[in-house]
Write a protein that holds these residues in place. Structure first.
Motif, mmCIF file in Angstrom:
data_model
loop_
_atom_site.group_PDB
_atom_site.id
_atom_site.type_symbol
_atom_site.label_atom_id
_atom_site.label_comp_id
_atom_site.label_asym_id
_atom_site.label_seq_id
_atom_site.Cartn_x
_atom_site.Cartn_y
_atom_site.Cartn_z
ATOM 1 N N LYS A 129 0.829 -1.205 0.000
ATOM 2 C CA LYS A 129 0.000 0.000 0.000
ATOM 3 C C LYS A 129 0.867 1.260 0.000
ATOM 4 C CE LYS A 129 -3.621 2.423 2.609
ATOM 5 N NZ LYS A 129 -4.539 2.372 3.775
ATOM 6 N N LEU A 130 1.925 1.243 0.789
ATOM 7 C CA LEU A 130 2.783 2.421 0.915
ATOM 8 C C LEU A 130 3.682 2.633 -0.297
ATOM 9 C CD1 LEU A 130 3.858 1.956 4.651
ATOM 10 C CD2 LEU A 130 2.230 3.636 3.755
ATOM 11 N N VAL A 131 4.040 1.531 -0.957
ATOM 12 C CA VAL A 131 4.910 1.613 -2.146
ATOM 13 C C VAL A 131 4.194 0.925 -3.306
ATOM 14 C CG1 VAL A 131 7.226 1.212 -3.052
ATOM 15 C CG2 VAL A 131 6.894 1.435 -0.583
ATOM 16 N N PRO A 132 3.255 1.592 -3.948
ATOM 17 C CA PRO A 132 2.493 0.960 -5.035
ATOM 18 C C PRO A 132 3.411 0.418 -6.124
ATOM 19 C CG PRO A 132 1.518 3.065 -4.403
ATOM 20 C CD PRO A 132 2.834 2.980 -3.702
ATOM 21 N N GLY A 133 3.077 -0.763 -6.598
ATOM 22 C CA GLY A 133 3.844 -1.375 -7.680
ATOM 23 C C GLY A 133 4.775 -2.479 -7.240
ATOM 24 N N CYS A 134 5.145 -2.518 -5.956
ATOM 25 C CA CYS A 134 6.010 -3.618 -5.515
ATOM 26 C C CYS A 134 5.174 -4.890 -5.389
ATOM 27 C CB CYS A 134 6.713 -3.285 -4.203
ATOM 28 S SG CYS A 134 5.649 -3.198 -2.758
ATOM 29 N N GLN A 135 5.807 -6.026 -5.571
ATOM 30 C CA GLN A 135 5.121 -7.311 -5.539
ATOM 31 C C GLN A 135 5.620 -8.166 -4.384
ATOM 32 O OE1 GLN A 135 5.956 -8.447 -9.798
ATOM 33 N NE2 GLN A 135 3.744 -8.783 -9.829
ATOM 34 N N SER A 136 4.729 -9.021 -3.885
ATOM 35 C CA SER A 136 5.072 -9.900 -2.775
ATOM 36 C C SER A 136 5.525 -11.258 -3.290
ATOM 37 C CB SER A 136 3.869 -10.072 -1.850
ATOM 38 O OG SER A 136 2.750 -10.582 -2.556
ATOM 39 N N ILE A 137 6.437 -11.886 -2.524
ATOM 40 C CA ILE A 137 6.967 -13.204 -2.873
ATOM 41 C C ILE A 137 7.018 -14.073 -1.621
ATOM 42 C CG2 ILE A 137 9.005 -14.490 -3.640
ATOM 43 C CD1 ILE A 137 9.740 -12.200 -5.451
ATOM 44 N N ILE A 138 6.616 -15.329 -1.757
ATOM 45 C CA ILE A 138 6.783 -16.336 -0.721
ATOM 46 C C ILE A 138 6.892 -17.690 -1.416
ATOM 47 C CG2 ILE A 138 4.356 -16.945 -0.291
ATOM 48 C CD1 ILE A 138 5.053 -16.667 2.755
ATOM 49 N N SER A 139 7.297 -18.697 -0.692
ATOM 50 C CA SER A 139 7.462 -20.006 -1.322
ATOM 51 C C SER A 139 6.113 -20.669 -1.601
ATOM 52 C CB SER A 139 8.303 -20.930 -0.452
ATOM 53 O OG SER A 139 7.552 -21.408 0.653
ATOM 54 N N LYS A 140 6.062 -21.433 -2.657
ATOM 55 C CA LYS A 140 4.857 -22.167 -3.011
ATOM 56 C C LYS A 140 4.478 -23.163 -1.919
ATOM 57 C CE LYS A 140 2.864 -24.935 -6.775
ATOM 58 N NZ LYS A 140 3.133 -25.528 -8.113
ATOM 59 N N ASN A 141 5.488 -23.798 -1.333
ATOM 60 C CA ASN A 141 5.230 -24.813 -0.319
ATOM 61 C C ASN A 141 4.708 -24.251 1.000
ATOM 62 O OD1 ASN A 141 5.978 -26.926 -1.995
ATOM 63 N ND2 ASN A 141 8.093 -26.956 -1.286
ATOM 64 N N SER A 142 4.775 -22.930 1.171
ATOM 65 C CA SER A 142 4.250 -22.318 2.391
ATOM 66 C C SER A 142 2.729 -22.356 2.428
ATOM 67 C CB SER A 142 4.717 -20.864 2.495
ATOM 68 O OG SER A 142 4.041 -20.049 1.540
ATOM 69 N N LYS A 143 2.122 -22.517 1.248
ATOM 70 C CA LYS A 143 0.664 -22.475 1.089
ATOM 71 C C LYS A 143 0.095 -21.098 1.402
ATOM 72 C CE LYS A 143 -0.021 -27.432 1.991
ATOM 73 N NZ LYS A 143 1.403 -27.763 2.115
ATOM 74 N N GLY A 144 0.966 -20.117 1.488
ATOM 75 C CA GLY A 144 0.522 -18.747 1.681
ATOM 76 C C GLY A 144 0.216 -18.085 0.351
ATOM 77 N N GLN A 145 -0.425 -16.932 0.425
ATOM 78 C CA GLN A 145 -0.772 -16.175 -0.772
ATOM 79 C C GLN A 145 0.244 -15.059 -1.001
ATOM 80 O OE1 GLN A 145 -4.836 -14.763 -0.676
ATOM 81 N NE2 GLN A 145 -5.600 -16.705 0.152
ATOM 82 N N ALA A 146 0.568 -14.826 -2.267
ATOM 83 C CA ALA A 146 1.475 -13.747 -2.650
ATOM 84 C C ALA A 146 1.326 -13.515 -4.142
ATOM 85 C CB ALA A 146 2.920 -14.087 -2.293
ATOM 86 N N ASP A 147 1.891 -12.414 -4.623
ATOM 87 C CA ASP A 147 1.844 -12.144 -6.070
ATOM 88 C C ASP A 147 2.641 -13.189 -6.833
ATOM 89 O OD1 ASP A 147 0.364 -9.683 -5.841
ATOM 90 O OD2 ASP A 147 2.209 -8.737 -5.128
ATOM 91 N N ILE A 148 3.751 -13.646 -6.249
ATOM 92 C CA ILE A 148 4.632 -14.611 -6.903
ATOM 93 C C ILE A 148 4.960 -15.713 -5.905
ATOM 94 C CG2 ILE A 148 6.856 -14.968 -8.054
ATOM 95 C CD1 ILE A 148 6.839 -11.947 -8.712
#
Length: 296
Positions: A129-148
């Motif tokens: 929200k504070l820095v529009p345009g940046c994307q989030s990343i986490i591992s697929k195996n975490s089962k968490g949600q992220a842009d990538i």
């Protein structure tokens, strides 16, 4: 080759042994001026680490700290392009991180987590929200949600820099380590701490899995690689592969001994686990405590 260092009490140069000179010589040049910080006396050396600010020909690393959870956040910068990434931010300090990015004139490309944390809420959602345009990343195996969502062997690129993703489960089933080969370092999350490791008794943790992960994916790196953990509770900032292979009181044991040690830790659950896990599964964008509802 470095042959002497300054005695901080007497201000006299002290001759460095051939062994120490050899150790310094095998350390990447960008780290050499960070290795020796003080002398106990005129005849014995104490090595302490001052890796909170490190730079090379075309990159820089800034280590930031959260006092409450003892979490380290890392700002990695490609200096020619000014593209940057943040590793393991904390929501309460998102404004601090944003201000630093702005002051340095950086373009924050990615906000990255090493795993789904249980002791604090990630700053990922707030930073988006504070820095529009940046994307989030986490591992697929975490089962968490992220842009990538990332998996073993994939790369994170910012400017001319590259982070290699290594899956290091065991603390949680979704832990990853980010290896920055150009800087000769790795960001180990909670998988490997300084003279310790993450607990293995929740979030799909497994002591045998963690032991294998650390030895095959982290301690298999070159011995002079600097290791940056997600936490430290004793005031240390970084370690090396060589140090942890020699001095880590848990991981220098056999696998069976390690498993036994971990089974007997009897640690209390993190005090913020009930609010942290739901929020971190969705990158800190939802499921926030009432006091943070308007932060994202």
């Amino acid at each position: 080759m470095i042959r002497s260092v300054l005695n901080f009490t007497s201000r006299k140069p002290v001759v460095v042994s051939a062994v120490l000179r050899g150790a310094i010589a095998t350390t990447p040049p960008i780290h050499q001026n960070l290795l020796i910080s003080q002398l106990r006396d005129s005849s014995s050396l104490q090595l302490t680490r001052k890796y909170s600010n490190m730079s090379g020909a075309n990159f820089a690393i800034r280590q930031l700290f959260d006092r409450e959870s003892c979490t380290y956040t890392y700002l990695l910068i490609d200096t020619p392009s000014k593209e940057a990434v943040l590793i393991d931010p904390v929501i309460e300090l998102a404004e601090r991180d944003t201000n630093l990015v702005k002051e340095l004139g950086l373009k924050l490309k990615y906000v990255i987590n090493t795993h789904v944390h249980a002791d604090h809420i990630t700053g990922t959602g707030r930073l988006k929200k504070l820095v529009p345009g940046c994307q989030s990343i986490i591992s697929k195996n975490s089962k968490g949600q992220a842009d990538i969502l990332m998996s073993e062997g994939e790369q994170i690129k910012f400017g001319g820099q590259v982070l290699e993703v290594r899956e290091t489960p065991g603390h949680t089933e979704g832990c990853v380590t980010y290896v920055f080969n150009a800087a000769g370092c790795a960001f180990t999350g909670d998988a490997l701490l300084i003279r310790g490791c993450g607990r293995t008794d929740f979030q799909g943790g497994s002591s045998p899995t963690l032991y294998k992960s650390v030895w095959s994916k982290i301690l298999s790196l070159p011995e002079n690689y600097i290791l940056y953990p997600a936490h430290d509770y004793k005031g240390q900032t970084a370690s090396t592969v060589a140090e942890e292979k020699k001095y880590n009181p848990r991981l220098t044991k056999s696998e069976s001994e390690f498993v036994d040690i971990m089974a007997k830790l009897n640690l209390p659950y993190p005090k913020k686990i009930d609010e942290s896990l739901p929020a971190n599964m969705v990158c800190g964008l939802h499921e926030l405590p009432d006091r943070m509802k308007d932060w994202v």
